[in-house]
Structure formats: structure tokens, C-alpha cells
Design a protein around this motif. Sequence first.
Motif, PDB file in Angstrom:
ATOM      1  N   UNK A 129      12.089  -6.220 -16.202  1.00  0.00           N
ATOM      2  CA  UNK A 129      10.808  -6.644 -16.779  1.00  0.00           C
ATOM      3  C   UNK A 129       9.942  -7.341 -15.737  1.00  0.00           C
ATOM      4  N   UNK A 130      10.561  -8.159 -14.892  1.00  0.00           N
ATOM      5  CA  UNK A 130       9.798  -8.837 -13.847  1.00  0.00           C
ATOM      6  C   UNK A 130       9.233  -7.831 -12.853  1.00  0.00           C
ATOM      7  N   UNK A 131      10.051  -6.860 -12.426  1.00  0.00           N
ATOM      8  CA  UNK A 131       9.587  -5.853 -11.474  1.00  0.00           C
ATOM      9  C   UNK A 131       8.464  -5.006 -12.078  1.00  0.00           C
ATOM     10  N   UNK A 132       8.600  -4.658 -13.351  1.00  0.00           N
ATOM     11  CA  UNK A 132       7.547  -3.871 -14.004  1.00  0.00           C
ATOM     12  C   UNK A 132       6.251  -4.675 -14.128  1.00  0.00           C
ATOM     13  N   UNK A 133       6.370  -5.978 -14.362  1.00  0.00           N
ATOM     14  CA  UNK A 133       5.176  -6.817 -14.441  1.00  0.00           C
ATOM     15  C   UNK A 133       4.470  -6.905 -13.095  1.00  0.00           C
ATOM     16  N   UNK A 134       5.262  -6.989 -12.008  1.00  0.00           N
ATOM     17  CA  UNK A 134       4.683  -6.991 -10.661  1.00  0.00           C
ATOM     18  C   UNK A 134       3.925  -5.692 -10.423  1.00  0.00           C
ATOM     19  N   UNK A 135       4.582  -4.554 -10.763  1.00  0.00           N
ATOM     20  CA  UNK A 135       3.953  -3.251 -10.546  1.00  0.00           C
ATOM     21  C   UNK A 135       2.681  -3.102 -11.381  1.00  0.00           C
ATOM     22  N   UNK A 136       2.748  -3.503 -12.643  1.00  0.00           N
ATOM     23  CA  UNK A 136       1.596  -3.344 -13.527  1.00  0.00           C
ATOM     24  C   UNK A 136       0.402  -4.157 -13.036  1.00  0.00           C
ATOM     25  N   UNK A 137       0.664  -5.354 -12.546  1.00  0.00           N
ATOM     26  CA  UNK A 137      -0.427  -6.196 -12.052  1.00  0.00           C
ATOM     27  C   UNK A 137      -1.095  -5.566 -10.843  1.00  0.00           C
ATOM     28  N   UNK A 138      -0.293  -4.990  -9.950  1.00  0.00           N
ATOM     29  CA  UNK A 138      -0.873  -4.347  -8.767  1.00  0.00           C
ATOM     30  C   UNK A 138      -1.635  -3.071  -9.141  1.00  0.00           C
ATOM     31  N   UNK A 139      -1.062  -2.263 -10.023  1.00  0.00           N
ATOM     32  CA  UNK A 139      -1.701  -1.007 -10.420  1.00  0.00           C
ATOM     33  C   UNK A 139      -2.973  -1.227 -11.221  1.00  0.00           C
ATOM     34  N   UNK A 140      -3.128  -2.400 -11.808  1.00  0.00           N
ATOM     35  CA  UNK A 140      -4.331  -2.669 -12.601  1.00  0.00           C
ATOM     36  C   UNK A 140      -5.557  -2.910 -11.730  1.00  0.00           C
ATOM     37  N   UNK A 141      -5.349  -3.069 -10.429  1.00  0.00           N
ATOM     38  CA  UNK A 141      -6.466  -3.310  -9.510  1.00  0.00           C
ATOM     39  C   UNK A 141      -7.047  -1.955  -9.092  1.00  0.00           C
ATOM     40  N   UNK A 142      -8.326  -1.702  -9.337  1.00  0.00           N
ATOM     41  CA  UNK A 142      -8.933  -0.422  -8.971  1.00  0.00           C
ATOM     42  C   UNK A 142      -8.763  -0.120  -7.483  1.00  0.00           C
ATOM     43  N   UNK A 143      -8.379   1.136  -7.184  1.00  0.00           N
ATOM     44  CA  UNK A 143      -8.211   1.558  -5.803  1.00  0.00           C
ATOM     45  C   UNK A 143      -6.769   1.617  -5.350  1.00  0.00           C
ATOM     46  N   UNK A 144      -5.852   1.051  -6.114  1.00  0.00           N
ATOM     47  CA  UNK A 144      -4.428   1.105  -5.757  1.00  0.00           C
ATOM     48  C   UNK A 144      -3.824   2.388  -6.310  1.00  0.00           C
ATOM     49  N   UNK A 145      -3.202   3.171  -5.439  1.00  0.00           N
ATOM     50  CA  UNK A 145      -2.666   4.473  -5.825  1.00  0.00           C
ATOM     51  C   UNK A 145      -1.180   4.424  -6.193  1.00  0.00           C
ATOM     52  N   UNK A 183      -3.052   2.127  -0.840  1.00  0.00           N
ATOM     53  CA  UNK A 183      -4.389   2.608  -1.172  1.00  0.00           C
ATOM     54  C   UNK A 183      -4.758   3.729  -0.214  1.00  0.00           C
ATOM     55  N   UNK A 184      -5.705   4.601  -0.630  1.00  0.00           N
ATOM     56  CA  UNK A 184      -6.098   5.727   0.217  1.00  0.00           C
ATOM     57  C   UNK A 184      -5.067   6.833   0.169  1.00  0.00           C
ATOM     58  N   UNK A 185      -5.272   7.855   0.986  1.00  0.00           N
ATOM     59  CA  UNK A 185      -4.348   8.984   1.021  1.00  0.00           C
ATOM     60  C   UNK A 185      -4.354   9.621   2.386  1.00  0.00           C
ATOM     61  N   UNK A 186      -3.293  10.413   2.655  1.00  0.00           N
ATOM     62  CA  UNK A 186      -3.184  11.105   3.929  1.00  0.00           C
ATOM     63  C   UNK A 186      -3.195  10.132   5.102  1.00  0.00           C
ATOM     64  N   UNK A 187      -3.942  10.509   6.153  1.00  0.00           N
ATOM     65  CA  UNK A 187      -4.006   9.644   7.334  1.00  0.00           C
ATOM     66  C   UNK A 187      -4.804   8.373   7.077  1.00  0.00           C
ATOM     67  N   UNK A 188      -5.504   8.324   5.960  1.00  0.00           N
ATOM     68  CA  UNK A 188      -6.267   7.129   5.620  1.00  0.00           C
ATOM     69  C   UNK A 188      -5.522   6.180   4.700  1.00  0.00           C
ATOM     70  N   UNK A 189      -4.249   6.458   4.467  1.00  0.00           N
ATOM     71  CA  UNK A 189      -3.474   5.574   3.587  1.00  0.00           C
ATOM     72  C   UNK A 189      -3.170   4.255   4.282  1.00  0.00           C
TER      73      UNK A 189
END
Length: 446
Positions: A129-145, A183-189
Amino acid sequence: MTDLASLTHALLEAAQKAGADAADALAVEGTSMSIDIRQGKLEQAERAEGIELGLRVLIGGRQACVSVSDTSARTLADVAERAVAMAREAPNDPYAGLADPDQIARGWDLAAFDLVEDAAEPSARALEEAARAVEAAAMSVPGIRQVEASAGYAQRRMFLAATNGFAGGYARSSHSNSAVAFTGEGTGMERDYAGESRIYAADMPSPDSIGQLAAERALARAGARKPRTGSFPVLFDERIAQSLIGHLLSAINGASIARGSSWLRDALGQQVLPKGLSVIEDPHRPRVPGSRPFDGEGLPTQRRVIVENGILTGWTLDLATGRKLGMPSTANAARGTSAPPSPATSNIDLTPGTATRKQLIGQMGTGLLVTSMIGSTINPTTGDYSRGAAGFWVEDGEITYPVNECTIAGNLRDMLLSMIAANDARAHLSTRVPSLLVEGMTLAGA
């Protein structure tokens, strides 16, 4: 719960019966759990439990170390006989040996160190649950892939005993949460991380704050490019500044000094840091992971000043390196179950400065703020320094854009003498070093 004291004493008895003149025995028992989450799915769940015993025997100046995870009486006897046989064939070391009985620690207040949480270990579900909360908080920020999030718990007990009369042990616990955000993709990640660890669960920052910080750091790195090439000031962010003090501590390690292979081998009593800066070791700080009441040879630990007002005052020594150099041990022996003791420091403090990191950025004018480093070429004899770096370019005292794929180079003696310290060291860390501004380093970028 395993009786570690009885196991160490059984090993000592077996060693003496097998013909050892002297011996010490270390027993370590640990439990750890970790949960990794990636793309919303459970990627890995691990739990490890184990015990390991280490025996060092001495016959005159000859010594040998063996380790084993089987605690049966037959195995302990076999291990002791094997260790004694190995020691008889080992080269003579006139500096090897246990502490004198009048040197060893005789009493300490473990409660004052506060190294282990008196609570049940967290469940695997709670860690997930703690790890999922960490992930959810990061993924909620626009631009994080993507986010890789982890949560963990560990508890470790140890007991050390020797034929010189020393016997003692203690335990440690730790809770941790971390995240790597992309964030980003390919060589721009680009990516960055955030993580926290504490002895007590109640002292941990919230999982949400850790995930959000990792996301913010990753987004700040979007569009990174190479900086200019030339000579510029470099500000080492607090997250990595302790590596500079780590190079200093490595250079004054008694093992390096005894070999004559350190770039500070002739610097005792000389200025190695700017005036006003001191390096202090304090192994008695409560609720801090690096604290310990005694060292790996049973000597009582104590607070000591390594660098005082810029002047190097002493080496970091265990018994053997101290004997080689004609000096007393500084009670800095560290050891595992499979090797003899060697010198190592515990909790370290560098004198903080008066300026904030932002003020140092303004003070540096044009240069590089380094937030991460990869690889290293450090010449231990000359102190020549070269590392890959990434961070942010500073122009006219303002952060202007993120940078990567650059190299910073200099000489550690010159770098340390020019340091300016900020005031942003984090209080809970074992090594408390603030951001450090170093003048005139060579940057190789575009």
C-alpha cells in the motif's frame, strides 16, 4: 528468537579447543522485506531471513576468518577446526591481534541509542500500500510517464564476543520508501528519484510527498542538454555533496595511510578544508542508523574531531592499522562475518555554512549545479578527480536549463580547500553534509 550470544560463545569454545590462541566471533541475524511496484502492478515481493556466523582465530600473529550459516554444534566444531588449520598456514602479521582487556567496552546504555523500533514488523500488504501510494502520487503529476516505486523494512541483530572478555550486541530497524520517476521518451527521456529511510515508521515522510518530489525532480530535467566547456564554479547539491567528504574520509583511512597510497598521507596537522569548517564523527547520536556503542573489535566508541577549523587532526584507525602507525585505535573497526576488521567511520557532520543553497547559486554567478553523478575516476594517490555529472546550468545567479552528459574534473586537495558550505544538511541523516560550492572546476560539455 535465536540466542546469538550463546552461538558466539560456542564458537569461541570450539576455537580454543581446536588450538587457537585467541579468537573473536560475530553472529548476525536479519529479516528484510521489499515490495516493488511498476506500471501499477506488483513487480517484485521479497522476504529474506537468515543468520550468519563469523569466526576469526589467531595463532600468534597468524589469523584466519571463516563464516557459516549452519548453527549446529557439529558445524561449529568443524568450522573452528578449519579456521585453526587455515591460520597455521597464514603469513605472520605482527600487527594482528585482539584488544587488551583494559581497552574493551564494559558498559553502555542501548536505550539511549534508540536504534530499533519496539513494534511488530509491517505486513507485506502495508508495504505494498505504501509503494502504491508513492507511485500514485508521482503519476498524478502531469508529464510523468512511468514510475518505479518501492517500500521496504529491515531489522538486524548482531552479537560480538572475544576471548579477551568482550561480549555485546545490539539491533537496528529501518523503514524505507522510494520512487524513480520518468518523463519524455526515447533519447529525450529523463528521470530522477526521491527516497527516505528512518528507524521509526512514525518518523517517515508521507508516501505522497516522496512520490511527488520524485516527479517534480524528473520534470525539472526535461530538455537537458550539454553545458559549455571551460572552467566554472560547481555547486554540489546536498543529495551528493557527502561524496566529497567521503573522498576525504577515504584518504585518511588508516589502511590507505599505512600503505602510503593516500593523497593526504603527509597532511596530518595541515589545512585540508577552509578555516571555519570541521568534520566531526559522533557514533552516539540517538535514532540514527550509523550509531553504535562499540566498534568491530569491542572498543568503546566516542565522539571525535577529524578536521578542526580546517586542520586535519588524525587518521581513522582500527587496532591493526594503529599498531602499524604507532598510534592508538580510534575505535573505528568495522567488520563482517567473513573478513577481519578494517577502519570505517560512522556518523559524520560537516560544519554548516550560513547561506542557503539559493544564495550560493546567486553567489556562483555562472556555473553548474550538480544533482547527480555517474562513474568516477579518482586517483587515490594524487587526488585527481573526474566524474560524469548532470544537473542545471546557472547563468547570472539563476538556474536556466537542465544539463547532462558532461564531465567535471579537478584535484581533491584544491577542491576541498575552496569549498563553501550551505546550510541545508538534513538532520536525520547519518552523514550530514550540506550543499557545497567548489570554485574553478573544469567542465567538459558541448
